[in-house]
Write an enzyme that holds these catalytic residues in place. Structure first.
Site, PDB file in Angstrom:
ATOM      1  N   ASN A  23       0.802  -1.222   0.000  1.00  0.00           N
ATOM      2  CA  ASN A  23       0.000   0.000   0.000  1.00  0.00           C
ATOM      3  C   ASN A  23       0.838   1.276   0.000  1.00  0.00           C
ATOM      4  O   ASN A  23       0.334   2.338  -0.371  1.00  0.00           O
ATOM      5  CB  ASN A  23      -1.005  -0.021   1.159  1.00  0.00           C
ATOM      6  CG  ASN A  23      -2.122  -1.021   0.881  1.00  0.00           C
ATOM      7  OD1 ASN A  23      -2.287  -1.472  -0.252  1.00  0.00           O
ATOM      8  ND2 ASN A  23      -2.868  -1.395   1.915  1.00  0.00           N
ATOM      9  N   ARG A  92      -7.353  -0.318  -6.877  1.00  0.00           N
ATOM     10  CA  ARG A  92      -7.798   0.910  -6.227  1.00  0.00           C
ATOM     11  C   ARG A  92      -6.790   2.043  -6.441  1.00  0.00           C
ATOM     12  O   ARG A  92      -7.145   3.193  -6.691  1.00  0.00           O
ATOM     13  CB  ARG A  92      -7.930   0.606  -4.731  1.00  0.00           C
ATOM     14  CG  ARG A  92      -8.374   1.738  -3.870  1.00  0.00           C
ATOM     15  CD  ARG A  92      -9.830   1.951  -4.020  1.00  0.00           C
ATOM     16  NE  ARG A  92     -10.342   2.980  -3.128  1.00  0.00           N
ATOM     17  CZ  ARG A  92     -11.560   3.468  -3.220  1.00  0.00           C
ATOM     18  NH1 ARG A  92     -12.385   3.043  -4.154  1.00  0.00           N
ATOM     19  NH2 ARG A  92     -11.967   4.385  -2.393  1.00  0.00           N
ATOM     20  N   CYS A 116     -10.559  -4.361  -4.331  1.00  0.00           N
ATOM     21  CA  CYS A 116     -11.343  -5.476  -3.792  1.00  0.00           C
ATOM     22  C   CYS A 116     -12.760  -5.042  -3.467  1.00  0.00           C
ATOM     23  O   CYS A 116     -12.979  -3.929  -2.976  1.00  0.00           O
ATOM     24  CB  CYS A 116     -10.691  -6.004  -2.508  1.00  0.00           C
ATOM     25  SG  CYS A 116      -9.166  -6.897  -2.773  1.00  0.00           S
ATOM     26  N   ILE A 123     -15.254   7.767  -3.508  1.00  0.00           N
ATOM     27  CA  ILE A 123     -14.044   8.607  -3.549  1.00  0.00           C
ATOM     28  C   ILE A 123     -14.396  10.072  -3.271  1.00  0.00           C
ATOM     29  O   ILE A 123     -13.668  10.981  -3.662  1.00  0.00           O
ATOM     30  CB  ILE A 123     -13.266   8.434  -4.875  1.00  0.00           C
ATOM     31  CG1 ILE A 123     -14.100   8.893  -6.085  1.00  0.00           C
ATOM     32  CG2 ILE A 123     -12.815   6.997  -5.073  1.00  0.00           C
ATOM     33  CD1 ILE A 123     -13.253   9.031  -7.365  1.00  0.00           C
ATOM     34  N   ASP A 124     -15.536  10.282  -2.604  1.00  0.00           N
ATOM     35  CA  ASP A 124     -15.997  11.655  -2.357  1.00  0.00           C
ATOM     36  C   ASP A 124     -14.974  12.511  -1.600  1.00  0.00           C
ATOM     37  O   ASP A 124     -14.846  13.704  -1.871  1.00  0.00           O
ATOM     38  CB  ASP A 124     -17.337  11.632  -1.596  1.00  0.00           C
ATOM     39  CG  ASP A 124     -17.257  10.804  -0.325  1.00  0.00           C
ATOM     40  OD1 ASP A 124     -17.020   9.590  -0.426  1.00  0.00           O
ATOM     41  OD2 ASP A 124     -17.405  11.372   0.770  1.00  0.00           O
ATOM     42  N   ASP A 304      -7.183  -4.611   7.473  1.00  0.00           N
ATOM     43  CA  ASP A 304      -6.579  -5.574   6.539  1.00  0.00           C
ATOM     44  C   ASP A 304      -6.093  -6.849   7.236  1.00  0.00           C
ATOM     45  O   ASP A 304      -5.780  -7.837   6.572  1.00  0.00           O
ATOM     46  CB  ASP A 304      -5.407  -4.930   5.781  1.00  0.00           C
ATOM     47  CG  ASP A 304      -5.868  -3.760   4.930  1.00  0.00           C
ATOM     48  OD1 ASP A 304      -7.069  -3.670   4.638  1.00  0.00           O
ATOM     49  OD2 ASP A 304      -5.013  -2.930   4.561  1.00  0.00           O
TER      50      ASP A 304
HETATM   51  N1  EPU Z   1     -14.353   6.284   2.377  1.00  0.00           N
HETATM   52  C1  EPU Z   1     -15.405   7.081   2.006  1.00  0.00           C
HETATM   53  N2  EPU Z   1     -15.157   8.113   1.143  1.00  0.00           N
HETATM   54  C2  EPU Z   1     -13.921   8.356   0.654  1.00  0.00           C
HETATM   55  C3  EPU Z   1     -12.846   7.529   1.037  1.00  0.00           C
HETATM   56  C4  EPU Z   1     -13.097   6.490   1.905  1.00  0.00           C
HETATM   57  O1  EPU Z   1     -16.527   6.891   2.446  1.00  0.00           O
HETATM   58  O2  EPU Z   1     -13.764   9.287  -0.134  1.00  0.00           O
HETATM   59  C5  EPU Z   1     -14.585   5.147   3.306  1.00  0.00           C
HETATM   60  C6  EPU Z   1     -14.322   3.812   2.582  1.00  0.00           C
HETATM   61  O3  EPU Z   1     -15.468   3.367   1.907  1.00  0.00           O
HETATM   62  C7  EPU Z   1     -13.915   2.918   3.732  1.00  0.00           C
HETATM   63  C8  EPU Z   1     -13.190   3.887   4.693  1.00  0.00           C
HETATM   64  O4  EPU Z   1     -13.618   5.188   4.340  1.00  0.00           O
HETATM   65  O5  EPU Z   1     -15.065   2.433   4.356  1.00  0.00           O
HETATM   66  C9  EPU Z   1     -11.670   3.819   4.637  1.00  0.00           C
HETATM   67  O6  EPU Z   1     -11.227   4.010   3.314  1.00  0.00           O
HETATM   68  P1  EPU Z   1      -9.773   4.537   2.952  1.00  0.00           P
HETATM   69  O7  EPU Z   1      -9.916   5.626   1.968  1.00  0.00           O
HETATM   70  O8  EPU Z   1      -9.001   4.815   4.200  1.00  0.00           O
HETATM   71  O9  EPU Z   1      -9.162   3.274   2.231  1.00  0.00           O
HETATM   72  P2  EPU Z   1      -8.390   3.210   0.846  1.00  0.00           P
HETATM   73  O10 EPU Z   1      -7.443   4.329   0.739  1.00  0.00           O
HETATM   74  O11 EPU Z   1      -9.360   2.968  -0.233  1.00  0.00           O
HETATM   75  C10 EPU Z   1      -6.362   1.837   1.800  1.00  0.00           C
HETATM   76  C11 EPU Z   1      -5.773   0.506   1.478  1.00  0.00           C
HETATM   77  C12 EPU Z   1      -6.697  -0.590   1.945  1.00  0.00           C
HETATM   78  C13 EPU Z   1      -6.953  -0.431   3.444  1.00  0.00           C
HETATM   79  C14 EPU Z   1      -7.463   0.978   3.757  1.00  0.00           C
HETATM   80  C15 EPU Z   1      -7.620   1.246   5.236  1.00  0.00           C
HETATM   81  C16 EPU Z   1      -4.535   0.986  -0.521  1.00  0.00           C
HETATM   82  C17 EPU Z   1      -4.394   0.813  -1.978  1.00  0.00           C
HETATM   83  N3  EPU Z   1      -5.569   0.404   0.046  1.00  0.00           N
HETATM   84  O12 EPU Z   1      -7.597   1.871   1.074  1.00  0.00           O
HETATM   85  O13 EPU Z   1      -6.026  -1.799   1.715  1.00  0.00           O
HETATM   86  O14 EPU Z   1      -7.919  -1.357   3.854  1.00  0.00           O
HETATM   87  O15 EPU Z   1      -6.569   1.959   3.209  1.00  0.00           O
HETATM   88  O16 EPU Z   1      -6.437   1.044   5.893  1.00  0.00           O
HETATM   89  O17 EPU Z   1      -3.710   1.617   0.116  1.00  0.00           O
HETATM   90  C18 EPU Z   1      -5.812  -4.099   1.316  1.00  0.00           C
HETATM   91  O18 EPU Z   1      -4.590  -3.916   1.246  1.00  0.00           O
HETATM   92  O19 EPU Z   1      -6.336  -5.249   1.372  1.00  0.00           O
HETATM   93  C19 EPU Z   1      -6.692  -2.936   1.350  1.00  0.00           C
HETATM   94  C20 EPU Z   1      -7.990  -3.005   1.097  1.00  0.00           C
END
Ligand code: EPU
Length: 418
Positions: A23, A92, A116, A123-124, A304
């Site tokens: 990540n 992602r 996933c 992505i708001d 995770d």
């Molecule tokens: N969320 C929103 N709006 C947004 C962004 C996020 O509602 O604009 C919600 C998401 O739906 C989720 C929560 O906030 O319920 C957390 O999302 P976050 O943005 O922190 O996650 P991410 O950046 O999409 C990264 C990792 C994930 C890991 C999460 C939390 C990467 C590529 N992915 O995702 O990793 O679960 O942070 O730590 O860095 C994995 O490696 O298996 C994985 C899913």
């Protein structure tokens, strides 16, 4: 069709060397575009997610050289082109390209990213960050056209500490005019890794790793060298493998502080674990006590690791409770664990695990990356043979998983089956 076949019950001993963080790498690779000259990123894991990003860089016209564990990117020849949907929906992290292309060219056209299927994952907050810095966003279905006449520093309050939105806002703010303050920022170690990389290029970022990040924009960024931190989720996964089947299994090249919550919970269960400066040694322990776990942003218990740790909870004597607060749909591994002999009830965002259960191998499916990791762990523990289908998600996130496990005594192989 490729399947992962595991003959369980084998003792794990020796040393597993942990790779660079998925990540962090998947943010550092797109971030390389922000430099005007060559960038070297070391300790990049060879997994399909990093391959997919290197492919996008190549498509955009950058020169990408891949050597063992490192990637060298010369972004000086990059062109601002729309990334085809079949490239961006592989993962992602493709949406980090939204930010860097916006920062570099003030215009970007891109599709909603992949990743996933573990929840809605909107992505708001990323778009909120872009808009605060002066961009206009037009959504045409799942395609985004984002423009900015000028990018100007701003005060951005994130509604939730999103990792992606924090990184995306930071990636744009480094090139915006004036100061940006990100409030309620995510504090994950991967964010610190990205901020350090950008600062090595000449950015001015302070506060990464806390909930308030300050960025003073600069006009240009130069090539540099950086190193990816060890993967804390891979670390946690192998620590759990050690607790299930280890005989003094050493998990090496890690930052123990990054998996502190997991270690504390394992100590609460009674797992025998020794923590060194950059390693842990862990062994299978009898009579584990049940615990309660709630997933949270860093430094809380990592979502995770929620699916992987469920296997260990099936080995605790009594009822453990696990609450998932980050994603709405991250229990797809549970029916398969129950098929293998676990006793787990799902109610909303919580599971109750009644242990200890004897697991027996059967055919299961890796519905997502960490569900796959969970089933690999279950397969290592179970009697008889476990066959995991749809192994693509596992290979997206775990470098050389078959070789690493084989080296410490597991019986695991990838087979081609019809
Ligand atoms: N969320 C929103 N709006 C947004 C962004 C996020 O509602 O604009 C919600 C998401 O739906 C989720 C929560 O906030 O319920 C957390 O999302 P976050 O943005 O922190 O996650 P991410 O950046 O999409 C990264 C990792 C994930 C890991 C999460 C939390 C990467 C590529 N992915 O995702 O990793 O679960 O942070 O730590 O860095 C994995 O490696 O298996 C994985 C899913």
């Amino acid at each position: 069709m490729k399947v992962l076949e595991i003959n369980g019950g084998k003792k794990l001993e020796g040393t597993v060397r942990i790779s660079g963080s998925k990540n962090a790498s998947v943010a550092l690779i797109p971030a390389a575009i922000l430099a005007d000259s060559e960038v070297t990123i070391c300790n990049v894991p060879e997994i399909t997610d990093t391959d997919a990003l290197a492919e996008i860089l190549d498509y955009l016209g950058a020169t990408v050289k891949r050597a063992s564990e490192s990637i060298v990117v010369d972004p000086s020849t990059i062109k601002n082109k729309e990334i085809p949907e079949e490239m961006s929906n592989k993962l992602r992290a493709s949406y980090y390209f939204m930010a860097v292309l916006l920062a570099k060219f003030k215009h970007v056209e891109m599709y909603f990213p992949g990743g996933c299927a573990i929840g809605a994952r909107p992505i708001d907050q990323t778009l909120k960050g872009f808009k605060a810095l002066g961009a206009t966003v037009n959504e045409e279905g799942n395609r985004y056209v984002i423009d900015a006449k000028k990018l100007t520093g701003a005060h951005v309050y994130l509604d939730m500490p999103s990792v992606g939105a924090t990184i995306n806002t930071m990636l744009v703010a480094v090139k915006a005019e004036g100061e940006t303050i990100i409030e309620n920022a995510a504090k994950e170690p991967e964010i610190v890794n990205v901020a350090t990389f950008l600062n090595n290029m000449g950015a001015q970022i302070t506060g990464a790793g806390t909930s308030e990040i300050r960025i003073i924009g600069v006009e240009s960024l130069e090539g540099c060298y950086t190193e990816v931190i060890p993967d804390r989720i891979e670390t946690g996964t192998y620590i759990i493998a050690g607790a299930l089947m280890g005989d003094h299994l050493k998990i090496d090249n890690i930052i123990p502080e990054h998996v502190e919550m997991l270690i504390l919970k394992m100590k609460e269960m009674g797992v025998e674990i020794e923590v060194g400066p950059d390693y842990v040694i862990v062994s299978k322990t009898a009579n584990l006590k049940p615990v309660q776990i709630k997933t949270q942003g860093y430094p809380g218990f990592a979502t995770d690791l929620q699916q992987p740790v469920t296997v260990l909870l099936t080995q605790c004597e009594g009822k453990s409770i696990l609450e998932e607060t980050v994603y709405e749909n991250r229990f797809k591994n549970v029916p398969y664990l129950n098929d293998m002999g676990a006793n787990i009830q799902i109610s909303g965002n919580r599971i109750d695990i009644e242990g200890a259960s004897n697991l027996t191998g059967c055919q299961v499916e890796a519905t997502d990356l960490r569900a796959g990791a969970c089933l690999v762990l279950a397969g290592l523990l179970a009697e008889e043979t476990t066959k995991i289908t749809n192994i693509g998600p596992v290979l997206r996130g775990y470098e050389n998983i078959v070789e690493k496990l084989t080296d410490v005594g597991a019986s695991i192989k990838i087979k081609e089956e019809n």
